[in-house]
Design a protein around this motif. Structure first.
Motif, PDB file in Angstrom:
ATOM      1  N   SER A 238      33.709 125.588  35.132  1.00 23.07           N
ATOM      2  CA  SER A 238      32.650 126.455  35.648  1.00 23.07           C
ATOM      3  C   SER A 238      31.321 126.210  34.939  1.00 23.07           C
ATOM      4  O   SER A 238      30.260 126.181  35.572  1.00 23.07           O
ATOM      5  N   GLU A 239      31.358 125.988  33.622  1.00 24.04           N
ATOM      6  CA  GLU A 239      30.125 125.905  32.843  1.00 24.04           C
ATOM      7  C   GLU A 239      29.271 124.702  33.209  1.00 24.04           C
ATOM      8  O   GLU A 239      28.068 124.818  33.443  1.00 24.04           O
ATOM      9  N   SER A 240      29.859 123.507  33.248  1.00 27.19           N
ATOM     10  CA  SER A 240      29.058 122.306  33.498  1.00 27.19           C
ATOM     11  C   SER A 240      28.436 122.327  34.889  1.00 27.19           C
ATOM     12  O   SER A 240      27.280 121.930  35.075  1.00 27.19           O
ATOM     13  N   THR A 241      29.185 122.825  35.866  1.00 28.45           N
ATOM     14  CA  THR A 241      28.665 122.861  37.236  1.00 28.45           C
ATOM     15  C   THR A 241      27.571 123.907  37.389  1.00 28.45           C
ATOM     16  O   THR A 241      26.554 123.665  38.060  1.00 28.45           O
ATOM     17  N   ALA A 242      27.747 125.061  36.780  1.00 33.90           N
ATOM     18  CA  ALA A 242      26.706 126.095  36.837  1.00 33.90           C
ATOM     19  C   ALA A 242      25.412 125.584  36.228  1.00 33.90           C
ATOM     20  O   ALA A 242      24.316 125.804  36.771  1.00 33.90           O
ATOM     21  N   SER A 243      25.514 124.902  35.114  1.00 34.06           N
ATOM     22  CA  SER A 243      24.327 124.331  34.473  1.00 34.06           C
ATOM     23  C   SER A 243      23.653 123.321  35.384  1.00 34.06           C
ATOM     24  O   SER A 243      22.423 123.344  35.561  1.00 34.06           O
ATOM     25  N   LEU A 244      24.442 122.417  35.971  1.00 30.82           N
ATOM     26  CA  LEU A 244      23.887 121.374  36.833  1.00 30.82           C
ATOM     27  C   LEU A 244      23.176 121.970  38.042  1.00 30.82           C
ATOM     28  O   LEU A 244      22.054 121.563  38.384  1.00 30.82           O
ATOM     29  N   ILE A 245      23.802 122.938  38.697  1.00 32.92           N
ATOM     30  CA  ILE A 245      23.199 123.539  39.885  1.00 32.92           C
ATOM     31  C   ILE A 245      21.928 124.303  39.531  1.00 32.92           C
ATOM     32  O   ILE A 245      20.936 124.273  40.271  1.00 32.92           O
ATOM     33  N   GLY A 246      21.936 124.972  38.386  1.00 37.60           N
ATOM     34  CA  GLY A 246      20.739 125.687  37.963  1.00 37.60           C
ATOM     35  C   GLY A 246      19.603 124.754  37.603  1.00 37.60           C
ATOM     36  O   GLY A 246      18.458 124.940  38.047  1.00 37.60           O
ATOM     37  N   SER A 247      19.882 123.728  36.810  1.00 40.66           N
ATOM     38  CA  SER A 247      18.839 122.784  36.397  1.00 40.66           C
ATOM     39  C   SER A 247      18.292 122.011  37.592  1.00 40.66           C
ATOM     40  O   SER A 247      17.087 121.737  37.672  1.00 40.66           O
ATOM     41  N   ALA A 248      19.168 121.647  38.532  1.00 41.96           N
ATOM     42  CA  ALA A 248      18.722 120.904  39.709  1.00 41.96           C
ATOM     43  C   ALA A 248      17.752 121.733  40.545  1.00 41.96           C
ATOM     44  O   ALA A 248      16.703 121.239  40.985  1.00 41.96           O
ATOM     45  N   ALA A 249      18.073 123.008  40.746  1.00 39.73           N
ATOM     46  CA  ALA A 249      17.182 123.864  41.532  1.00 39.73           C
ATOM     47  C   ALA A 249      15.848 124.058  40.833  1.00 39.73           C
ATOM     48  O   ALA A 249      14.783 124.062  41.484  1.00 39.73           O
ATOM     49  N   ARG A 250      15.878 124.212  39.517  1.00 38.29           N
ATOM     50  CA  ARG A 250      14.619 124.400  38.803  1.00 38.29           C
ATOM     51  C   ARG A 250      13.741 123.146  38.865  1.00 38.29           C
ATOM     52  O   ARG A 250      12.525 123.237  39.085  1.00 38.29           O
ATOM     53  N   LEU A 251      14.336 121.981  38.671  1.00 35.69           N
ATOM     54  CA  LEU A 251      13.544 120.754  38.733  1.00 35.69           C
ATOM     55  C   LEU A 251      12.928 120.571  40.115  1.00 35.69           C
ATOM     56  O   LEU A 251      11.771 120.148  40.246  1.00 35.69           O
ATOM     57  N   LEU A 252      13.672 120.890  41.162  1.00 38.96           N
ATOM     58  CA  LEU A 252      13.122 120.779  42.510  1.00 38.96           C
ATOM     59  C   LEU A 252      12.035 121.818  42.757  1.00 38.96           C
ATOM     60  O   LEU A 252      11.020 121.535  43.415  1.00 38.96           O
ATOM     61  N   ALA A 253      12.230 123.010  42.233  1.00 34.14           N
ATOM     62  CA  ALA A 253      11.212 124.053  42.396  1.00 34.14           C
ATOM     63  C   ALA A 253       9.912 123.655  41.717  1.00 34.14           C
ATOM     64  O   ALA A 253       8.815 123.968  42.210  1.00 34.14           O
ATOM     65  N   ASP A 254      10.031 122.955  40.586  1.00 34.32           N
ATOM     66  CA  ASP A 254       8.847 122.562  39.823  1.00 34.32           C
ATOM     67  C   ASP A 254       8.213 121.263  40.315  1.00 34.32           C
ATOM     68  O   ASP A 254       7.094 120.938  39.900  1.00 34.32           O
TER      69      ASP A 254
END
Length: 401
Positions: A238-254
């Motif tokens: 759960s941890e690695s995937t949650a991190s990846l999905i969160g970081s990916a969305a933030r990078l795209l938002a920025d």
């Protein structure tokens, strides 16, 4: 003085990593028994020598007074956990890995794609109706817990408990939890292991838990190994995937230009995700125990030392990655990063994490014309941890397609 526990280093460790790589790539932390390894080549060498750099974890490193860490010796018998997979060495690790590899074969992962898509679309329906979403709590965190829980045959009504237990496991290794929180985490782990023991005794038919139970019955594993395997699959899964999905969305938002490029060509999403893993490694680092006097990066390290392999630093090493701070979708070897570790302990669930993140971004991009961080929301911050790198919250404004 290097202080990896300083609040600014916990939130943004990359300037500290750069200092370590340039000044002391194999650095003994303030005359303690803990060494920090920050250069790509040195990490790869250590990861390739499990007979010298053992993965057995017998203690928790946590912030002491000032920049000097303290060591809390763990007693596995106190809670009934034993070393498996990520914290095991050959030959035990070899057998456990062989048993679990069948869990993440391509066909089995493909069977879960419809579940992931349905979950993401259901959460996006609510978010798009509102025009905004707190991405981490709505999607990035519950999605992987739901999917790994389904794979393991855990009842859907238990998913909130699984999330709480997984958070406690991560906090226990964070290095910065208060004594009170660490005690809570130990108590949570005791309850979690009791729950998993009960699930192992009465597994859901056709589940991975049933396969682990069968291995216990055959004598390939003992009961404590079976329970500890389930614990690692839930937390790491759960941890690695949650991190990846969160970081990916933030990078795209920025980066609206990258967002636009991926929306026009979704085949680029997998390469983008590899860059996210490189730039924002889900696990900042993992510990090893040195089994004999050795040398790494030209530095002598005595037996008994604890070594932290800083994946997040290695992934921004300019000797390994030209323009390491830049997101580059045209890197010649996009999977050369160590965001999922390296060597025999390369992340078992990496294909599942990649699939969940890919489908999440495909649906997010397909169902929006644009999205960005909410202008009135606080600056996104990360969970304080020496161990993981995951956003606490990410408020997004969504423009529906």
């Amino acid at each position: 003085m290097i202080d990896p526990f300083a609040p600014e280093a916990l939130e943004d460790p990359y300037s500290l990593y750069e200092t370590l790589r340039s000044d002391a790539p194999v650095h003994r932390l303030n005359d303690t028994e803990l060494w920090m390894v920050s250069r790509y080549s040195d990490l790869a060498e250590a990861a390739a020598k499990p007979e010298i750099f053992s993965s057995h974890i017998s203690a928790v490193i946590y912030a002491g007074q000032g920049p000097t860490p303290a060591v809390l010796q763990a007693d596995p018998d106190a809670i009934g956990e034993v070393d498996v997979l990520a914290t095991a060495d050959p030959p035990d690790h070899t057998l456990q890995r062989k048993l679990m590899n069948r869990t993440f074969v391509p066909a089995r992962i493909a069977d879960r794609e419809a579940d992931v898509r349905a979950f993401v679309d259901a959460r996006l329906n609510e978010a798009l109706a509102a025009g905004h979403v707190e991405w981490m709590s709505a999607l990035a965190v519950p999605l992987p817990v739901t999917i790994i829980g389904t794979i393991l045959g855990m009842p859907s009504g238990d998913l909130d408990d699984l999330t709480r237990w997984a958070d406690a496991g991560v906090d226990l290794l964070s290095g910065v939890a208060s004594p009170e929180r660490m005690m809570e985490c130990w108590q949570e782990m005791t309850g979690f292991l009791a729950y998993l023991r009960a699930r192992l005794e009465a597994p859901s038919p056709g589940s991975v838990t049933e396969e682990i139970a069968a291995a216990v019955q055959r004598g390939d594993l003992n009961e404590r190994e079976g329970v500890s395997l389930l614990l690692q699959l839930v937390i790491a899964g759960s941890e690695s995937t949650a991190s990846l999905i969160g970081s990916a969305a933030r990078l795209l938002a920025d980066q609206p230009a990258v967002q636009k490029e991926l929306r026009e060509d979704v085949s680029r999403i997998p390469v983008f995700l590899e860059e996210v893993l490189r730039l924002e490694s889900p696990f900042r680092g993992h510990f090893r125990i040195v089994t004999q006097d050795t040398t790494l990066g030209g530095v002598s390290i005595p037996a008994g030392s604890r070594v932290m392999l800083l994946w997040g630093s290695a992934n921004r090493d300019g000797e390994a990655f030209p323009s390491p701070e830049s997101l580059d979708l045209d890197r010649p070897h996009p999977k050369a990063h160590v965001g999922f570790g390296s060597g025999i302990h390369f992340c078992l669930g990496a294909p599942l994490a990649r699939m969940e993140a890919r489908i999440t971004l495909e649906r997010l991009l397909a169902r929006t014309t644009s999205f960005g961080t909410s202008p009135d929301a606080p600056t996104p911050r990360h969970v304080p941890s020496l161990f993981v790198r995951r956003l606490e919250a990410l408020h997004l404004k969504l423009d529906p397609a």
